[in-house]
Design an enzyme around this catalytic site. Structure first.
Site, PDB file in Angstrom:
ATOM      1  N   ASP A  99       0.793  -1.239   0.000  1.00 31.83           N
ATOM      2  CA  ASP A  99       0.000   0.000   0.000  1.00 31.83           C
ATOM      3  C   ASP A  99       0.820   1.281   0.000  1.00 31.83           C
ATOM      4  O   ASP A  99       0.330   2.335   0.396  1.00 31.83           O
ATOM      5  CB  ASP A  99      -0.916  -0.010   1.229  1.00 31.83           C
ATOM      6  CG  ASP A  99      -0.128  -0.170   2.531  1.00 31.83           C
ATOM      7  OD1 ASP A  99       1.095   0.061   2.503  1.00 31.83           O
ATOM      8  OD2 ASP A  99      -0.736  -0.500   3.568  1.00 31.83           O
ATOM      9  N   GLU A 121      -0.083  -9.104  -1.040  1.00 29.74           N
ATOM     10  CA  GLU A 121      -0.756  -8.489   0.119  1.00 29.74           C
ATOM     11  C   GLU A 121      -1.957  -7.655  -0.348  1.00 29.74           C
ATOM     12  O   GLU A 121      -2.140  -6.497   0.020  1.00 29.74           O
ATOM     13  CB  GLU A 121       0.207  -7.629   0.954  1.00 29.74           C
ATOM     14  CG  GLU A 121      -0.259  -7.450   2.394  1.00 29.74           C
ATOM     15  CD  GLU A 121       0.719  -6.671   3.254  1.00 29.74           C
ATOM     16  OE1 GLU A 121       1.650  -7.289   3.794  1.00 29.74           O
ATOM     17  OE2 GLU A 121       0.559  -5.440   3.384  1.00 29.74           O
ATOM     18  N   GLU A 135      -2.246   5.232   2.563  1.00 26.83           N
ATOM     19  CA  GLU A 135      -2.136   3.804   2.241  1.00 26.83           C
ATOM     20  C   GLU A 135      -3.470   3.184   1.835  1.00 26.83           C
ATOM     21  O   GLU A 135      -3.506   2.310   0.971  1.00 26.83           O
ATOM     22  CB  GLU A 135      -1.521   3.044   3.419  1.00 26.83           C
ATOM     23  CG  GLU A 135      -0.041   3.314   3.640  1.00 26.83           C
ATOM     24  CD  GLU A 135       0.244   4.599   4.415  1.00 26.83           C
ATOM     25  OE1 GLU A 135      -0.698   5.275   4.854  1.00 26.83           O
ATOM     26  OE2 GLU A 135       1.438   4.927   4.576  1.00 26.83           O
ATOM     27  N   HIS A 208       5.952   6.127  12.706  1.00 17.63           N
ATOM     28  CA  HIS A 208       6.329   6.908  11.525  1.00 17.63           C
ATOM     29  C   HIS A 208       5.158   7.410  10.691  1.00 17.63           C
ATOM     30  O   HIS A 208       5.344   8.196   9.773  1.00 17.63           O
ATOM     31  CB  HIS A 208       7.213   6.063  10.601  1.00 17.63           C
ATOM     32  CG  HIS A 208       6.468   4.943   9.936  1.00 17.63           C
ATOM     33  ND1 HIS A 208       5.731   5.113   8.801  1.00 17.63           N
ATOM     34  CD2 HIS A 208       6.326   3.652  10.272  1.00 17.63           C
ATOM     35  CE1 HIS A 208       5.167   3.962   8.457  1.00 17.63           C
ATOM     36  NE2 HIS A 208       5.513   3.054   9.344  1.00 17.63           N
ATOM     37  N   ARG A 210       2.359   9.004   8.459  1.00 18.88           N
ATOM     38  CA  ARG A 210       2.155  10.397   8.041  1.00 18.88           C
ATOM     39  C   ARG A 210       1.038  11.082   8.824  1.00 18.88           C
ATOM     40  O   ARG A 210       1.160  12.238   9.232  1.00 18.88           O
ATOM     41  CB  ARG A 210       1.798  10.433   6.546  1.00 18.88           C
ATOM     42  CG  ARG A 210       2.964  10.776   5.638  1.00 18.88           C
ATOM     43  CD  ARG A 210       2.515  10.871   4.190  1.00 18.88           C
ATOM     44  NE  ARG A 210       3.553  11.461   3.342  1.00 18.88           N
ATOM     45  CZ  ARG A 210       4.679  10.872   3.015  1.00 18.88           C
ATOM     46  NH1 ARG A 210       4.980   9.680   3.482  1.00 18.88           N
ATOM     47  NH2 ARG A 210       5.553  11.479   2.218  1.00 18.88           N
ATOM     48  N   HIS A 241      12.779   5.849  12.884  1.00 17.70           N
ATOM     49  CA  HIS A 241      12.606   5.955  11.427  1.00 17.70           C
ATOM     50  C   HIS A 241      13.502   7.097  10.940  1.00 17.70           C
ATOM     51  O   HIS A 241      13.795   8.022  11.702  1.00 17.70           O
ATOM     52  CB  HIS A 241      11.137   6.255  11.145  1.00 17.70           C
ATOM     53  CG  HIS A 241      10.742   6.142   9.701  1.00 17.70           C
ATOM     54  ND1 HIS A 241      11.069   7.082   8.769  1.00 17.70           N
ATOM     55  CD2 HIS A 241      10.058   5.187   9.043  1.00 17.70           C
ATOM     56  CE1 HIS A 241      10.580   6.715   7.579  1.00 17.70           C
ATOM     57  NE2 HIS A 241       9.959   5.559   7.726  1.00 17.70           N
TER      58      HIS A 241
HETATM   59  C1  UD1 Z   1       6.623   5.131   3.631  1.00 21.24           C
HETATM   60  C2  UD1 Z   1       5.246   4.704   3.138  1.00 21.24           C
HETATM   61  C3  UD1 Z   1       4.464   4.049   4.246  1.00 21.24           C
HETATM   62  C4  UD1 Z   1       5.254   2.935   4.905  1.00 21.24           C
HETATM   63  C5  UD1 Z   1       6.621   3.456   5.309  1.00 21.24           C
HETATM   64  C6  UD1 Z   1       7.468   2.340   5.846  1.00 21.24           C
HETATM   65  C7  UD1 Z   1       4.138   6.084   1.461  1.00 21.24           C
HETATM   66  C8  UD1 Z   1       3.368   7.312   1.190  1.00 21.24           C
HETATM   67  N1  UD1 Z   1       4.501   5.893   2.718  1.00 21.24           N
HETATM   68  O1  UD1 Z   1       6.410   6.141   4.613  1.00 21.24           O
HETATM   69  O2  UD1 Z   1       3.253   3.510   3.715  1.00 21.24           O
HETATM   70  O3  UD1 Z   1       4.539   2.500   6.029  1.00 21.24           O
HETATM   71  O4  UD1 Z   1       7.294   4.014   4.186  1.00 21.24           O
HETATM   72  O5  UD1 Z   1       8.563   2.828   6.571  1.00 21.24           O
HETATM   73  O6  UD1 Z   1       4.429   5.334   0.556  1.00 21.24           O
HETATM   74  N2  UD1 Z   1      14.101   8.664   4.756  1.00 21.24           N
HETATM   75  C9  UD1 Z   1      15.475   8.559   4.709  1.00 21.24           C
HETATM   76  N3  UD1 Z   1      16.035   7.344   4.444  1.00 21.24           N
HETATM   77  C10 UD1 Z   1      15.300   6.218   4.239  1.00 21.24           C
HETATM   78  C11 UD1 Z   1      13.904   6.330   4.300  1.00 21.24           C
HETATM   79  C12 UD1 Z   1      13.316   7.564   4.549  1.00 21.24           C
HETATM   80  O7  UD1 Z   1      16.196   9.533   4.899  1.00 21.24           O
HETATM   81  O8  UD1 Z   1      15.876   5.148   4.000  1.00 21.24           O
HETATM   82  C13 UD1 Z   1      13.500   9.988   5.044  1.00 21.24           C
HETATM   83  C14 UD1 Z   1      13.557  10.954   3.864  1.00 21.24           C
HETATM   84  O9  UD1 Z   1      13.800  12.237   4.336  1.00 21.24           O
HETATM   85  C15 UD1 Z   1      12.133  10.890   3.295  1.00 21.24           C
HETATM   86  C16 UD1 Z   1      11.321  10.690   4.571  1.00 21.24           C
HETATM   87  O10 UD1 Z   1      12.116   9.832   5.373  1.00 21.24           O
HETATM   88  O11 UD1 Z   1      11.771  12.053   2.581  1.00 21.24           O
HETATM   89  C17 UD1 Z   1       9.945  10.102   4.395  1.00 21.24           C
HETATM   90  O12 UD1 Z   1       9.977   8.916   3.605  1.00 21.24           O
HETATM   91  P1  UD1 Z   1       8.619   8.447   2.839  1.00 21.24           P
HETATM   92  O13 UD1 Z   1       8.902   7.193   2.097  1.00 21.24           O
HETATM   93  O14 UD1 Z   1       8.054   9.579   2.061  1.00 21.24           O
HETATM   94  O15 UD1 Z   1       7.606   8.215   4.020  1.00 21.24           O
HETATM   95  P2  UD1 Z   1       7.573   7.089   5.132  1.00 21.24           P
HETATM   96  O16 UD1 Z   1       6.995   7.695   6.355  1.00 21.24           O
HETATM   97  O17 UD1 Z   1       8.846   6.401   5.181  1.00 21.24           O
HETATM   98  N1  UDP Z   2      11.668  -3.000  11.080  1.00 24.35           N
HETATM   99  C1  UDP Z   2      13.044  -3.112  10.922  1.00 24.35           C
HETATM  100  N2  UDP Z   2      13.859  -2.263  11.616  1.00 24.35           N
HETATM  101  C2  UDP Z   2      13.373  -1.324  12.466  1.00 24.35           C
HETATM  102  C3  UDP Z   2      11.973  -1.195  12.605  1.00 24.35           C
HETATM  103  C4  UDP Z   2      11.137  -2.046  11.895  1.00 24.35           C
HETATM  104  O1  UDP Z   2      13.524  -3.951  10.172  1.00 24.35           O
HETATM  105  O2  UDP Z   2      14.183  -0.615  13.087  1.00 24.35           O
HETATM  106  C5  UDP Z   2      10.776  -3.883  10.287  1.00 24.35           C
HETATM  107  C6  UDP Z   2       9.645  -4.570  11.012  1.00 24.35           C
HETATM  108  O3  UDP Z   2      10.038  -5.835  11.515  1.00 24.35           O
HETATM  109  C7  UDP Z   2       8.590  -4.716   9.929  1.00 24.35           C
HETATM  110  C8  UDP Z   2       8.840  -3.531   9.038  1.00 24.35           C
HETATM  111  O4  UDP Z   2      10.161  -3.076   9.326  1.00 24.35           O
HETATM  112  O5  UDP Z   2       8.811  -5.884   9.161  1.00 24.35           O
HETATM  113  C9  UDP Z   2       7.835  -2.466   9.296  1.00 24.35           C
HETATM  114  O6  UDP Z   2       8.244  -1.332   8.643  1.00 24.35           O
HETATM  115  P1  UDP Z   2       7.604   0.079   8.904  1.00 24.35           P
HETATM  116  O7  UDP Z   2       7.058   0.148  10.283  1.00 24.35           O
HETATM  117  O8  UDP Z   2       8.609   1.071   8.482  1.00 24.35           O
HETATM  118  O9  UDP Z   2       6.431   0.114   7.817  1.00 24.35           O
HETATM  119  P2  UDP Z   2       4.932  -0.390   7.794  1.00 24.35           P
HETATM  120  O10 UDP Z   2       4.897  -1.836   8.087  1.00 24.35           O
HETATM  121  O11 UDP Z   2       4.183   0.453   8.761  1.00 24.35           O
HETATM  122  O12 UDP Z   2       4.482  -0.106   6.400  1.00 24.35           O
END
Ligand code: UD1
Ligand code: UDP
Length: 372
Positions: A99, A121, A135, A208, A210, A241
């Site tokens: 999602d 999924e 999502e 984390h 949004r 995160h």
């Molecule tokens: C995204 C997904 C969310 C998922 C989550 C898992 C969308 C809209 N959101 O949200 O569904 O649950 O990932 O974690 O698709 N960043 C880094 N390094 C990384 C990752 C992120 O620096 O490796 C920082 C960046 O500044 C980036 C910000 O995090 O702009 C947000 O990342 P983004 O993928 O937009 O949103 P998530 O909250 O990670």
């Molecule tokens: N996870 C990880 N390292 C961390 C925190 C979470 O590997 O420090 C794993 C966790 O076991 C799960 C996945 O990341 O499998 C969940 O990711 P996240 O919470 O970022 O996204 P969501 O599941 O909410 O989309």
């Protein structure tokens, strides 16, 4: 089948990677399918951690991540870049997961190129288009254009049927996250952070979402700080995160406390083992709601809705919203009432037997036999 059919697996964030890597490993072993891996790079460091653990090299990486990326920028960057790769590779099927905005944009790019889409999924729903945001929109949008649905549970299949999806396109497979757990959790796992928490009850925290950024996140973290102030036998580990907006609130509310460690994101092998050693988990994550029932760890889900009712039915998850009082009260109850704690910490596994990837591959192969 005479020739191998080509599948492109597209993903971009940590949770997608954790759930797609076990499947990629199985596809690479299959006789009827060949597989290319395309990362959108919506995540960077957190994605690399997973690829390293599973030892998978990507064939393409669009590398789109930027600071403060928006839903529009992620979508536009993927649509601008993925079409060229699809035209070059000419796949028979594109697999997307779950999602995220990567799932939505990659599915849309495949749809625009006329390539069948398989949704891993599929069928999870809250039916509240703003929660989780974005999502719920992403998963419904992918299911609108998918040709093959890999539903983790009966419940997700029923959602799809109710929406008019064709039954012979839906396969109940279990969730590939259980396949991942069988690779990562190890007896005798040790870590310096766990040594620090030894002798205390460990609360593992992640957050984390949004829709929780801002005031809800402040409330969540204030509740956690109150818990450690009231219980001196509790220690909190929170692998942050990488989103700077999350880090800022976490440091403000949870920094500088000798019972709290704010640490860098753990790789999945470490994180699953931390889960296995924890007393309680507080999270707004999706994937953790699937892993915790298998490990028998109570989870307070700091959200107003969940698309994972199976974990609630299994008794492992409790939805506690994002107000300080409710989170504090629910955590306190689990720390003081052994009967309630034991009721939630029974191990259950609504998400399959660890063979979801094999079922997905069998379904894809039978689909290709049907279309020949
Ligand atoms: C995204 C997904 C969310 C998922 C989550 C898992 C969308 C809209 N959101 O949200 O569904 O649950 O990932 O974690 O698709 N960043 C880094 N390094 C990384 C990752 C992120 O620096 O490796 C920082 C960046 O500044 C980036 C910000 O995090 O702009 C947000 O990342 P983004 O993928 O937009 O949103 P998530 O909250 O990670
Ligand atoms: N996870 C990880 N390292 C961390 C925190 C979470 O590997 O420090 C794993 C966790 O076991 C799960 C996945 O990341 O499998 C969940 O990711 P996240 O919470 O970022 O996204 P969501 O599941 O909410 O989309």
């Amino acid at each position: 089948m005479k020739d191998k059919k080509k599948v492109i697996v597209v993903f971009g964030t940590r949770p997608e990677a954790i759930k797609m890597c076990p499947l990629i490993k199985q596809i690479k072993k299959s006789t009827g399918l060949e597989c290319s891996v395309c990362l959108t790079g919506q995540h960077r460091e957190m994605l690399k951690q997973v690829m390293d653990v599973f030892e998978i090299e990507a064939d393409y990486n669009l590398d789109i991540m930027r600071p403060n990326q928006t839903l529009s920028s992620i979508t536009i960057d993927i649509l601008n870049n993925l079409g060229d790769i699809i035209r070059k590779e000419q796949p028979d099927l594109i697999l997307v997961h779950g999602d995220t905005t990567t799932s939505f944009a990659a599915g849309l790019a495949g749809f625009y190129e006329g390539v069948p889409i398989g949704h891993v999924e599929a069928g999870l729903r809250t039916y509240n288009i703003r929660s989780p945001y974005p999502e719920e929109f992403n998963r419904q949008a992918v299911d609108l254009i998918a040709d093959l649905y890999f539903a983790p549970t009966c419940n997700s299949k029923e959602n799809l049927l109710r929406e008019g999806k064709k039954e012979d396109h839906i396969y109940i497979t279990g969730n590939t996250v259980i396949d991942a757990l069988s690779i990562t959790v190890k007896e005798g796992y040790e870590n310096e952070n766990l040594d620090w928490a030894k002798g205390s009850r460990l609360i593992l925290v992640t957050a984390h979402r949004r829709e929780n950024l801002g005031e809800p996140m402040h409330n969540m973290f204030r509740a956690i700080r109150r818990i450690v102030e009231d219980f001196d036998d509790v220690k909190v580990i929170y692998p942050l995160h990488m989103n700077p907006k999350v880090r800022k609130v976490a440091n403000e509310e949870l920094g500088n406390h000798n019972q709290i460690r704010l640490i860098e994101p753990l790789d999945v092998l470490d994180f699953h083992n931390f889960m296995a050693k924890s007393y309680l988990i507080l999270t707004d994550s999706g994937g953790i709601q699937e892993e915790a029932p298998a490990l028998g760890k109570p989870v307070l889900v700091m959200r107003d809705t969940t698309e994972r009712p199976e974990g609630i039915e299994a008794g492992t998850l409790k939805l506690v919203g994002t107000t300080e009082e409710t989170i504090y009260d629910s955590a306190k109850e689990l720390l003081t009432n052994q009967i309630v704690y034991e009721g939630m910490s029974k191990s259950a596994n609504p998400y399959g037997d660890g063979h979801a990837s094999e079922r997905i591959i069998a379904a894809i192969e039978s689909y290709f036999k049907g279309v020949q």
